[in-house]
Design a protein around this motif. Sequence first.
Motif, PDB file in Angstrom:
ATOM      1  N   GLU A  35      24.940  89.637  50.278  1.00 36.24           N
ATOM      2  CA  GLU A  35      25.384  91.106  49.882  1.00 36.24           C
ATOM      3  C   GLU A  35      24.351  92.078  49.662  1.00 36.24           C
ATOM      4  O   GLU A  35      24.636  93.282  49.318  1.00 36.24           O
ATOM      5  N   THR A  36      23.046  91.508  49.331  1.00 35.74           N
ATOM      6  CA  THR A  36      22.031  92.625  49.475  1.00 35.74           C
ATOM      7  C   THR A  36      21.325  92.925  50.481  1.00 35.74           C
ATOM      8  O   THR A  36      21.080  92.152  51.747  1.00 35.74           O
ATOM      9  N   ILE A  37      20.103  93.637  50.198  1.00 39.80           N
ATOM     10  CA  ILE A  37      19.033  93.915  51.360  1.00 39.80           C
ATOM     11  C   ILE A  37      18.410  92.812  51.704  1.00 39.80           C
ATOM     12  O   ILE A  37      17.903  92.564  52.875  1.00 39.80           O
ATOM     13  N   LEU A  38      18.247  91.750  50.589  1.00 40.54           N
ATOM     14  CA  LEU A  38      17.454  90.408  50.992  1.00 40.54           C
ATOM     15  C   LEU A  38      18.093  89.487  52.016  1.00 40.54           C
ATOM     16  O   LEU A  38      17.555  88.796  52.533  1.00 40.54           O
ATOM     17  N   GLY A  39      19.500  89.766  52.007  1.00 40.81           N
ATOM     18  CA  GLY A  39      20.209  89.075  52.983  1.00 40.81           C
ATOM     19  C   GLY A  39      19.365  89.396  54.443  1.00 40.81           C
ATOM     20  O   GLY A  39      19.602  88.377  55.137  1.00 40.81           O
ATOM     21  N   ALA A  40      19.514  90.679  54.597  1.00 43.58           N
ATOM     22  CA  ALA A  40      18.970  91.161  55.890  1.00 43.58           C
ATOM     23  C   ALA A  40      17.421  90.622  56.006  1.00 43.58           C
ATOM     24  O   ALA A  40      17.264  90.050  57.222  1.00 43.58           O
ATOM     25  N   ALA A  41      16.917  90.355  55.051  1.00 43.24           N
ATOM     26  CA  ALA A  41      15.465  89.787  55.262  1.00 43.24           C
ATOM     27  C   ALA A  41      15.476  88.489  55.445  1.00 43.24           C
ATOM     28  O   ALA A  41      14.651  87.942  56.212  1.00 43.24           O
ATOM     29  N   GLY A  42      16.206  87.890  55.122  1.00 44.75           N
ATOM     30  CA  GLY A  42      16.474  86.375  55.236  1.00 44.75           C
ATOM     31  C   GLY A  42      16.719  86.023  56.581  1.00 44.75           C
ATOM     32  O   GLY A  42      16.394  85.114  57.328  1.00 44.75           O
ATOM     33  N   LEU A  43      17.721  86.920  57.309  1.00 45.14           N
ATOM     34  CA  LEU A  43      18.222  86.851  58.516  1.00 45.14           C
ATOM     35  C   LEU A  43      16.875  87.209  59.452  1.00 45.14           C
ATOM     36  O   LEU A  43      16.490  86.470  60.501  1.00 45.14           O
ATOM     37  N   PHE A  44      15.937  88.054  59.205  1.00 42.14           N
ATOM     38  CA  PHE A  44      14.784  88.224  59.792  1.00 42.14           C
ATOM     39  C   PHE A  44      14.041  87.309  59.648  1.00 42.14           C
ATOM     40  O   PHE A  44      13.108  86.846  60.781  1.00 42.14           O
ATOM     41  N   LEU A  45      13.659  86.710  58.687  1.00 40.70           N
ATOM     42  CA  LEU A  45      13.001  85.508  58.492  1.00 40.70           C
ATOM     43  C   LEU A  45      13.328  84.223  59.421  1.00 40.70           C
ATOM     44  O   LEU A  45      12.668  83.414  60.018  1.00 40.70           O
ATOM     45  N   ILE A  46      14.908  84.155  59.500  1.00 41.19           N
ATOM     46  CA  ILE A  46      15.236  83.150  60.431  1.00 41.19           C
ATOM     47  C   ILE A  46      14.811  83.394  61.815  1.00 41.19           C
ATOM     48  O   ILE A  46      14.294  82.509  62.791  1.00 41.19           O
ATOM     49  N   ALA A  47      15.057  84.682  62.021  1.00 45.42           N
ATOM     50  CA  ALA A  47      14.481  84.829  63.527  1.00 45.42           C
ATOM     51  C   ALA A  47      13.181  84.929  63.744  1.00 45.42           C
ATOM     52  O   ALA A  47      12.888  84.542  64.783  1.00 45.42           O
TER      53      ALA A  47
END
Length: 92
Positions: A35-47
């Motif tokens: 639910e935070t901006i870190l979730g988007a960072a996690g998706l970036f790391l997966i990509a």
Amino acid sequence: MGFFDKLNRMSLRKKQYVIIVVLGTGLLTAILKAETILGAAGLFLIAAGIILDVVWIRCPQCGTWLGKYPGDYCSSCGARIDWKKYYKRFVV
């Protein structure tokens, strides 16, 4: 020797470990902080981990991506893959 030179001088096994760490960190971050901006960072790391896998895990002889479940031999050319040996980067 710079940072990127050290990255390119890793064995295939070490590159696999780096990819697993990047993917694992991304997955944990995306799940725990969705639910935070870190979730988007996690998706970036997966990509980034998926891209690193496709770019780094290649046959040293023919340059073909070794696939999701690589073995000791290339499925394309049949060359033996030594996972602990350093190979010069194959440019396609």
